[in-house]
Design a protein around this motif. Sequence first.
Motif, PDB file in Angstrom:
ATOM      1  N   ARG A 187      -5.892   9.261  -7.090  1.00  0.00           N
ATOM      2  CA  ARG A 187      -6.366   8.213  -7.962  1.00  0.00           C
ATOM      3  C   ARG A 187      -5.446   7.095  -8.138  1.00  0.00           C
ATOM      4  O   ARG A 187      -5.811   6.111  -8.277  1.00  0.00           O
ATOM      5  CB  ARG A 187      -6.954   8.927  -9.376  1.00  0.00           C
ATOM      6  CG  ARG A 187      -7.655   7.986 -10.044  1.00  0.00           C
ATOM      7  CD  ARG A 187      -8.253   8.683 -11.514  1.00  0.00           C
ATOM      8  NE  ARG A 187      -8.576   7.842 -12.261  1.00  0.00           N
ATOM      9  CZ  ARG A 187      -7.816   7.190 -13.334  1.00  0.00           C
ATOM     10  NH1 ARG A 187      -6.443   7.605 -13.187  1.00  0.00           N
ATOM     11  NH2 ARG A 187      -8.444   6.411 -14.140  1.00  0.00           N
ATOM     12  N   LYS A 237      -3.678   0.257  -4.897  1.00  0.00           N
ATOM     13  CA  LYS A 237      -4.180  -0.730  -3.678  1.00  0.00           C
ATOM     14  C   LYS A 237      -5.407  -1.435  -4.246  1.00  0.00           C
ATOM     15  O   LYS A 237      -5.417  -2.564  -3.879  1.00  0.00           O
ATOM     16  CB  LYS A 237      -4.682   0.385  -2.511  1.00  0.00           C
ATOM     17  CG  LYS A 237      -5.059  -0.493  -1.349  1.00  0.00           C
ATOM     18  CD  LYS A 237      -5.478   0.393  -0.131  1.00  0.00           C
ATOM     19  CE  LYS A 237      -5.947  -0.309   1.041  1.00  0.00           C
ATOM     20  NZ  LYS A 237      -6.696   0.122   2.040  1.00  0.00           N
ATOM     21  N   THR A 274     -10.337   2.063 -11.298  1.00  0.00           N
ATOM     22  CA  THR A 274      -9.292   0.867 -10.944  1.00  0.00           C
ATOM     23  C   THR A 274      -8.936   0.123 -11.987  1.00  0.00           C
ATOM     24  O   THR A 274      -8.431  -0.875 -11.991  1.00  0.00           O
ATOM     25  CB  THR A 274      -9.834   0.303  -9.838  1.00  0.00           C
ATOM     26  OG1 THR A 274     -10.732  -0.194 -10.271  1.00  0.00           O
ATOM     27  CG2 THR A 274     -10.157   1.165  -8.437  1.00  0.00           C
ATOM     28  N   LYS A 306      -4.942   5.117  -5.149  1.00  0.00           N
ATOM     29  CA  LYS A 306      -6.128   4.177  -4.889  1.00  0.00           C
ATOM     30  C   LYS A 306      -6.248   2.957  -5.868  1.00  0.00           C
ATOM     31  O   LYS A 306      -6.280   1.726  -5.604  1.00  0.00           O
ATOM     32  CB  LYS A 306      -7.461   5.005  -5.195  1.00  0.00           C
ATOM     33  CG  LYS A 306      -8.501   4.203  -4.758  1.00  0.00           C
ATOM     34  CD  LYS A 306      -9.908   4.798  -5.057  1.00  0.00           C
ATOM     35  CE  LYS A 306     -11.119   4.118  -4.769  1.00  0.00           C
ATOM     36  NZ  LYS A 306     -11.465   3.106  -5.818  1.00  0.00           N
ATOM     37  N   ASP A 361       0.840  -1.242  -0.067  1.00  0.00           N
ATOM     38  CA  ASP A 361      -0.031  -0.078   0.173  1.00  0.00           C
ATOM     39  C   ASP A 361       1.035   1.382   0.170  1.00  0.00           C
ATOM     40  O   ASP A 361       1.181   1.741   1.058  1.00  0.00           O
ATOM     41  CB  ASP A 361      -0.989  -0.050   1.222  1.00  0.00           C
ATOM     42  CG  ASP A 361      -1.892   1.108   1.280  1.00  0.00           C
ATOM     43  OD1 ASP A 361      -1.862   2.128   0.423  1.00  0.00           O
ATOM     44  OD2 ASP A 361      -3.120   1.022   2.007  1.00  0.00           O
TER      45      ASP A 361
END
Lengths: 419, 119
Positions: free
Chosen positions: A163, A169, B53, A166, A30
Amino acid sequence: MSEATEALERAYRDEWTTLVAVLAGQLGGDVGLAEETVADAFAAAVVEWPARGVPARPGAWLTTVARRRAIDRLRREATRSAALDRLETLMRDDDTTADAPEPPDRSGIDDDRLRLLFTCCHPALALEARVALTLRVVAGLEVAGVARALLTAETTMYQRLGRAKKKIKAARIPYRVPAAPELSDRVHGVLHVIHLVYNEGHVASAGDDLVRVDLCREALRLGRLVAELLRDDAEALGLLAFLLLTDARRAARTDAEGVPVSLEDQDRGRWDAELIAEGTEVLGRALGHRSPGQFQVQAAIAALHAEAPHWDATDWPQIAALYGELARLVPSPVVTINRAAAVAMADGPHVGLAVLDGLVVDDRLERYQPLHATRAELLARAGDHDGAAAAYRRAIELTENAAERTALEARSRRGGTGR
Amino acid sequence: MKYMLLLRFELDAGPAEGTPEFDAEMAKWGEVMGELAQTGSMIAAHGLDTEATATTVRVRDDEALVTDGPFAETKESFFSYIIIDVPDLDTALGWAKKMPNVTYGSVEVRPLSAHEQDA
């Protein structure tokens, strides 16, 4: 400077990357949480060190504070994670107590720093995010500094970094050095990002100054780090050599008013002999691996320029041949334009112009300023002053950098009328 | 007959988390999913993480092109889905590169939502 401030700056310069890299490893990759809690630890040090004195082992102090912050944040999450268990165990067996000796084996740290680099330069992240992450997370530039360096609003940069962190992760971008089949591609990906950072500093794409020293300096630092971590990689050494040999010319590249000075007119006495010597030595080591690549070729070209005592003594046939090699390794219009300029010096302007004429000029290439600037230069040398003047006009129209425009205007006055 | 329902929404449309409207909608989801399960018609349902993502893989001229985001060509149509459980994104991208359509179409790799990961 007070003792605390000095210690803080030293810790920031020497320990940032290692602290983030090791903590990110302990957090299961992370990177975002590691970067944020190490930043918190430095913020705490700014308050505590001047008041209570500098700890005996600043790095250990920062590690402990960053870990505590990370534990606090992980405890607030709904589910118990493996990362939290691992960190709590580490805190219990505290391996960072003030009197314990520094661990003698640093190879684990090197591995962590490599993992950090490969994760921040992962191809699943947008290229601009990779550049921003590398500057923020690996090099430790403040977000405001990254935003300034990349000419982006600070809020936009926060969003871009947020972003990307994130995604690392949520999509579980692995925190590791890639395995053999993809390693060389991924190493190239890391070198490419560092090269971009340098290029952005070397010829700022917008703004008033030609060179942005902060970016050049960060790129050099990153280049040294990668060459240290990947000491058997010829291209990592090649990139470092290229950056050193190019940066050696920095002081001579602009005049007192910040206007660019072309290589031909540079005062070679202002080139940095130490950087040239280091770059040449690194290039020698790179070539010793007998594994050619584009950065080594570019470094070899820069080395030939560095070796020449003056413009007329430049080994143009050799440089033209190296550009030919570069065009074979990484064909692109940009390489062809540079090759044309070198060929013109080796074999005459008409031969260089013929190389340029071989280019297929689409809309995008037509808007590429160096194409017109190079053509103008060659036309002027070939005696076609009207053609040269027209090409200079187009080059000037396309230039967004104020310092570069001034230089082109001066060359146009010289070349458009004959010298 | 088997069907797939593809659920879409525009980011920030719909009630925000923490509002009474959001809670009311969650109750409605529970109701309709329960009803669907009771009829025996449900085969599988999973929530996805956000488009931010996602990673898209294409292979052209033997070279893998990995890009950030969903970015399917507008002409490309969605024709299949596969759910895999692997250690990390690199392994998932490795499988994506083996799909035969990757040489002329694309494969988007999107994590299931965090909630589904724990389930």
